[in-house]
Every structure is written in structure tokens, then in C-alpha cells.
Design a protein around this motif. Structure first.
Motif, PDB file in Angstrom:
ATOM      1  N   THR A 131       0.815  -1.215   0.000  1.00  0.00           N
ATOM      2  CA  THR A 131       0.000   0.000   0.000  1.00  0.00           C
ATOM      3  C   THR A 131       0.851   1.270   0.000  1.00  0.00           C
ATOM      4  OG1 THR A 131      -0.107  -0.046   2.425  1.00  0.00           O
ATOM      5  CG2 THR A 131      -1.885  -1.136   1.227  1.00  0.00           C
ATOM      6  N   ASP A 132       2.183   1.138   0.013  1.00  0.00           N
ATOM      7  CA  ASP A 132       2.998   2.347   0.083  1.00  0.00           C
ATOM      8  C   ASP A 132       3.470   2.776  -1.303  1.00  0.00           C
ATOM      9  OD1 ASP A 132       5.213   0.867  -0.658  1.00  0.00           O
ATOM     10  OD2 ASP A 132       6.212   0.973   1.288  1.00  0.00           O
ATOM     11  N   GLU A 133       4.332   3.795  -1.329  1.00  0.00           N
ATOM     12  CA  GLU A 133       4.717   4.386  -2.599  1.00  0.00           C
ATOM     13  C   GLU A 133       5.609   3.480  -3.439  1.00  0.00           C
ATOM     14  OE1 GLU A 133       7.680   5.699   0.551  1.00  0.00           O
ATOM     15  OE2 GLU A 133       5.506   5.692   0.354  1.00  0.00           O
ATOM     16  N   ALA A 134       6.171   2.433  -2.843  1.00  0.00           N
ATOM     17  CA  ALA A 134       7.043   1.544  -3.598  1.00  0.00           C
ATOM     18  C   ALA A 134       6.284   0.442  -4.326  1.00  0.00           C
ATOM     19  CB  ALA A 134       8.084   0.906  -2.669  1.00  0.00           C
ATOM     20  N   ALA A 135       4.965   0.352  -4.127  1.00  0.00           N
ATOM     21  CA  ALA A 135       4.187  -0.734  -4.735  1.00  0.00           C
ATOM     22  C   ALA A 135       4.273  -0.707  -6.259  1.00  0.00           C
ATOM     23  CB  ALA A 135       2.730  -0.632  -4.291  1.00  0.00           C
ATOM     24  N   PHE A 136       4.460   0.457  -6.844  1.00  0.00           N
ATOM     25  CA  PHE A 136       4.548   0.589  -8.294  1.00  0.00           C
ATOM     26  C   PHE A 136       5.680  -0.249  -8.869  1.00  0.00           C
ATOM     27  CE2 PHE A 136       6.329   2.920 -11.971  1.00  0.00           C
ATOM     28  CZ  PHE A 136       5.221   2.925 -12.807  1.00  0.00           C
ATOM     29  N   TYR A 137       6.690  -0.554  -8.066  1.00  0.00           N
ATOM     30  CA  TYR A 137       7.913  -1.177  -8.572  1.00  0.00           C
ATOM     31  C   TYR A 137       7.942  -2.692  -8.424  1.00  0.00           C
ATOM     32  CZ  TYR A 137       9.860   3.431  -9.254  1.00  0.00           C
ATOM     33  OH  TYR A 137      10.080   4.703  -9.721  1.00  0.00           O
ATOM     34  N   GLU A 138       6.818  -3.338  -8.082  1.00  0.00           N
ATOM     35  CA  GLU A 138       6.851  -4.778  -7.849  1.00  0.00           C
ATOM     36  C   GLU A 138       7.234  -5.550  -9.115  1.00  0.00           C
ATOM     37  OE1 GLU A 138       4.175  -6.665  -9.280  1.00  0.00           O
ATOM     38  OE2 GLU A 138       3.372  -4.829 -10.132  1.00  0.00           O
ATOM     39  N   ASP A 139       6.744  -5.142 -10.282  1.00  0.00           N
ATOM     40  CA  ASP A 139       7.125  -5.848 -11.505  1.00  0.00           C
ATOM     41  C   ASP A 139       8.530  -5.462 -11.953  1.00  0.00           C
ATOM     42  OD1 ASP A 139       6.206  -3.280 -12.105  1.00  0.00           O
ATOM     43  OD2 ASP A 139       5.492  -3.852 -14.086  1.00  0.00           O
ATOM     44  N   ILE A 140       8.930  -4.234 -11.663  1.00  0.00           N
ATOM     45  CA  ILE A 140      10.275  -3.785 -12.021  1.00  0.00           C
ATOM     46  C   ILE A 140      11.317  -4.520 -11.173  1.00  0.00           C
ATOM     47  CG2 ILE A 140      11.793  -1.779 -12.207  1.00  0.00           C
ATOM     48  CD1 ILE A 140       9.237  -0.081 -12.525  1.00  0.00           C
ATOM     49  N   ALA A 141      10.969  -4.819  -9.920  1.00  0.00           N
ATOM     50  CA  ALA A 141      11.871  -5.594  -9.074  1.00  0.00           C
ATOM     51  C   ALA A 141      12.112  -6.977  -9.670  1.00  0.00           C
ATOM     52  CB  ALA A 141      11.305  -5.708  -7.664  1.00  0.00           C
ATOM     53  N   LEU A 142      11.064  -7.588 -10.229  1.00  0.00           N
ATOM     54  CA  LEU A 142      11.257  -8.876 -10.888  1.00  0.00           C
ATOM     55  C   LEU A 142      12.191  -8.729 -12.084  1.00  0.00           C
ATOM     56  CD1 LEU A 142      10.622 -11.885 -11.256  1.00  0.00           C
ATOM     57  CD2 LEU A 142       8.649 -11.202 -12.638  1.00  0.00           C
ATOM     58  N   ASN A 143      12.043  -7.643 -12.834  1.00  0.00           N
ATOM     59  CA  ASN A 143      12.948  -7.409 -13.966  1.00  0.00           C
ATOM     60  C   ASN A 143      14.399  -7.359 -13.509  1.00  0.00           C
ATOM     61  OD1 ASN A 143      10.716  -7.240 -15.588  1.00  0.00           O
ATOM     62  ND2 ASN A 143      10.840  -5.042 -15.945  1.00  0.00           N
ATOM     63  N   VAL A 144      14.667  -6.679 -12.395  1.00  0.00           N
ATOM     64  CA  VAL A 144      16.035  -6.606 -11.887  1.00  0.00           C
ATOM     65  C   VAL A 144      16.568  -8.001 -11.599  1.00  0.00           C
ATOM     66  CG1 VAL A 144      17.420  -5.898  -9.888  1.00  0.00           C
ATOM     67  CG2 VAL A 144      15.894  -4.264 -10.977  1.00  0.00           C
ATOM     68  N   LYS A 145      15.751  -8.826 -10.964  1.00  0.00           N
ATOM     69  CA  LYS A 145      16.172 -10.194 -10.634  1.00  0.00           C
ATOM     70  C   LYS A 145      16.470 -10.995 -11.906  1.00  0.00           C
ATOM     71  CE  LYS A 145      13.565 -12.073  -7.340  1.00  0.00           C
ATOM     72  NZ  LYS A 145      12.334 -12.390  -6.564  1.00  0.00           N
ATOM     73  N   LEU A 146      15.627 -10.822 -12.912  1.00  0.00           N
ATOM     74  CA  LEU A 146      15.816 -11.550 -14.168  1.00  0.00           C
ATOM     75  C   LEU A 146      16.992 -11.004 -14.969  1.00  0.00           C
ATOM     76  CD1 LEU A 146      12.054 -11.820 -15.212  1.00  0.00           C
ATOM     77  CD2 LEU A 146      13.503 -13.734 -14.519  1.00  0.00           C
ATOM     78  N   PHE A 147      17.059  -9.679 -15.107  1.00  0.00           N
ATOM     79  CA  PHE A 147      18.100  -9.057 -15.923  1.00  0.00           C
ATOM     80  C   PHE A 147      19.498  -9.278 -15.341  1.00  0.00           C
ATOM     81  CE2 PHE A 147      15.313  -5.492 -17.975  1.00  0.00           C
ATOM     82  CZ  PHE A 147      14.497  -6.475 -18.507  1.00  0.00           C
ATOM     83  N   LEU A 148      19.578  -9.423 -14.024  1.00  0.00           N
ATOM     84  CA  LEU A 148      20.863  -9.670 -13.384  1.00  0.00           C
ATOM     85  C   LEU A 148      21.419 -11.038 -13.767  1.00  0.00           C
ATOM     86  CD1 LEU A 148      22.993  -8.766 -11.255  1.00  0.00           C
ATOM     87  CD2 LEU A 148      21.568  -9.910  -9.530  1.00  0.00           C
ATOM     88  N   ARG A 149      20.532 -11.986 -14.036  1.00  0.00           N
ATOM     89  CA  ARG A 149      20.931 -13.387 -14.164  1.00  0.00           C
ATOM     90  C   ARG A 149      20.890 -13.936 -15.588  1.00  0.00           C
ATOM     91  NH1 ARG A 149      18.579 -18.038 -10.102  1.00  0.00           N
ATOM     92  NH2 ARG A 149      19.572 -19.854 -11.075  1.00  0.00           N
ATOM     93  N   TYR A 150      19.969 -13.425 -16.425  1.00  0.00           N
ATOM     94  CA  TYR A 150      19.701 -14.077 -17.706  1.00  0.00           C
ATOM     95  C   TYR A 150      19.924 -13.156 -18.904  1.00  0.00           C
ATOM     96  CZ  TYR A 150      17.132 -17.373 -14.759  1.00  0.00           C
ATOM     97  OH  TYR A 150      16.767 -18.273 -13.797  1.00  0.00           O
TER      98      TYR A 150
END
Length: 304
Positions: free
Chosen positions: A205-224
Motif C-alpha cells: 500500500t505504500d509508494e514503492a508498490a509501483f515497482y513490484e514488476d520492475i523488481a522482478l525485472n532486476v532479478k531476471l536481468f541480473l541473471r539471464y
């Protein structure tokens, strides 16, 4: 209306593409999002509609489509019809999906009709790549306003196009400039599973909620390895009730990005990132965002 070709929903007994749409008070646009999936030229898809505690007519719309397309569309919600946020909703859909590929779609956006056909073809031609994405269309003309104009947001401009990009180049491009972020990502399911799914960044519910899909991108882009294509498949609807618009109106967008970048620091430390270039690019982005927040809204600074 149930499709007469509804039996063409699988390939070798399973859907190839799983589309996950999290839903929260989206009755104005939800049917259009669902219809764009039904209209795909590629037939081997399933659609998972994940209700996240809506108080409008969204659940009724979603249940009607699931009833009319029983072999193609499935409906889910959290126990007690709770609102648990985008992250838990996407992960609920992910856990129940069966396709080899996972497509992201928000309940207020739409995809072009050849999206799955194009993206499956690209990833099958590049088995070393975990995902493909392209520029998005900033979509204003849906309003019918004669003065409205659409534009293509060139998120992919900082990386080579139509070729496999080794890690972590796409992630470094995004950390350097948020406008290079990937929207409408189409990803292999095993890659999502291997990085642990969507990540809650702050509270939902906070201001960082917008970045939940972007956080997944970071995890993926770091590895693959990934592919940035030169074709637009995703129409990103602009309207005042979207999470992005609400954050801008509340002046919490900058603080949200800061909290996201703070999460990135913790994630890099947790997974043992050693590359000095990655840390240098990230630290520069973090320091720049900290200055933006201090200059614009000191009270919104994160405590941790």
C-alpha cells in the motif's frame, strides 16, 4: 460468448502462454483487457484473472468471462476477498499457471493481436534468452478526445535491439535511466520460478508498490540474457486512476523510486553481487534519487 474453437486452447495438452491479470477496481477497462487476449492470433493461451479485493463490478466481469470460457479463462481471489496487493496477486496467478511462457498484462492496458505469436516465435528462435520486451505505446487516444495523441516510449533505446543481450546490460541501462525500463515483459516460466517470483518492495500500500514488476525485472536481468525487440506490442493506457497517475498526484513517485533502489541494494547484497560496475551504476542512481527526494519532498525520505 463461448468460442466455437475453444478446444484449441492447448498444445500437447497444455497451454503454451499463461496470461496473468491482477484486478483491483478495474471495471471500466477490464473487459477490454480480457478481449485483447481472446483476440490473439496465437491460440494456445490461458488467462488467469486474479481478483485483489475490488469493491466495484470487476469480480462480476471476471467471473462471467471465466464462466463463458471455462477451458481458457480461470478466476482466482484471495481468501475472504482480501486486498493483498499486486505482488501476491501476480504470484497467485503464477503458482496456478501452466504455460511455458508468462505474459504480464494490467487490467487497464491492452496487447496487440499478434503479441503472443510474435513473442513465442522470438523466444523459440533464441532459446538462450529468458524474456523479450519492446517499447510501449503511451495510449491517450482511447478517450476519444480530438486533442489526444499517442506516443511510443522507447524504453529499449539504450540497449541493442533484436538480438540477445547478455546480463547485466539491460539492468544497467535501467539503473542509469528509468526510461529504459521494460514493460510488457514476456518471460519463460522457469526463469521466474528460479528467481523466486515477484518481490514485495516495501508494503503493497505504500509508494514503492509501483515497482513490484520492475523488481522482478532486476532479478531476471541480473541473471539471464534478454531480448529487446523493436516492435510495440503493449498499449499503456493513461488515465487519472492508474497507480502511476495517483503516485504523481500525491507526489510520492520519487520517494517510491528511492525505496525501490534501496531494495535493490539489499537484493544485490543478499545474492552476493560482486561486479564493481554494477555497484557503481547502482550507487550513482541511488545518490541521484536521494537528491531528487531531498529537493522535492524531504518528509517522504525513507527511514531505512
Amino acid at each position: 460468448m463461448t468460442s466455437s474453437s475453444d478446444s484449441l486452447h492447448t498444445k500437447d495438452g497444455q497451454p503454451v502462454v499463461s496470461v496473468i491479470i491482477p484486478i483491483l477496481n478495474a471495471e471500466k477497462f477490464l473487459a477490454e483487457a480480457i478481449e485483447c487476449v481472446i483476440a490473439q492470433t496465437y491460440p494456445f493461451w490461458e488467462l488467469l484473472l486474479v481478483e485483489d479485493g475490488s469493491t466495484d463490478g470487476s469480480p462480476g466481469i471476471a467471473k462471467r468471462y471465466a464462466r463463458d470460457w471455462p477451458s481458457k479463462i480461470r478466476y482466482f481471489e484471495h481468501p475472504g476477498h482480501e486486498n493483498r496487493g499486486m505482488t501476491e496477486s501476480r504470484n497467485l496467478g503464477q503458482r496456478n499457471s501452466r504455460g511455458r511462457y508468462i505474459a504480464r498484462l494490467d487490467a487497464d492496458d491492452v496487447l496487440g493481436p499478434t503479441t503472443f505469436e510474435d513473442q513465442v516465435r522470438i523466444l523459440e528462435a533464441h532459446p538462450d534468452a529468458a524474456l523479450v520486451y519492446g517499447p510501449v505505446q503511451i495510449w491517450n487516444t482511447w478517450t476519444g478526445d480530438p486533442g489526444a495523441a499517442d506516443a511510443t516510449q522507447e524504453y529499449t533505446s539504450a540497449v541493442p535491439l533484436n538480438t540477445v543481450i547478455p546480463p547485466p546490460l539491460a539492468m544497467l541501462a535501467f539503473l542509469s535511466n528509468e526510461q529504459n525500463e521494460a514493460v510488457g515483459v514476456f518471460v519463460r516460466r522457469e526463469a521466474i520460478e528460479e528467481v523466486g517470483g515477484y518481490e514485495e518492495v516495501g508494503g503493497y500500500t505504500d509508494e514503492a508498490a509501483f515497482y513490484e514488476d520492475i523488481a522482478l525485472n532486476v532479478k531476471l536481468f541480473l541473471r539471464y540474457p534478454v531480448i529487446a525487440w523493436d516492435r510495440n506490442w503493449y498499449r499503456y493506457r493513461q488515465h487519472p486512476d492508474s497507480l502511476c497517475s495517483v503516485m504523481r498526484a500525491r507526489k510520492t513517485f520519487d520517494a517510491g523510486r528511492l525505496r525501490f533502489l534501496e531494495w535493490v541494494s539489499k537484493y544485490f547484497a543478499e545474492v552476493g553481487v560482486k561486479d564493481p560496475e554494477i555497484w557503481a551504476v547502482h550507487q550513482k542512481a541511488l545518490e541521484q534519487q536521494l537528491e531528487v527526494v531531498r529537493a522535492g519532498n524531504p518528509s517522504s525520505l525513507s527511514a531505512g
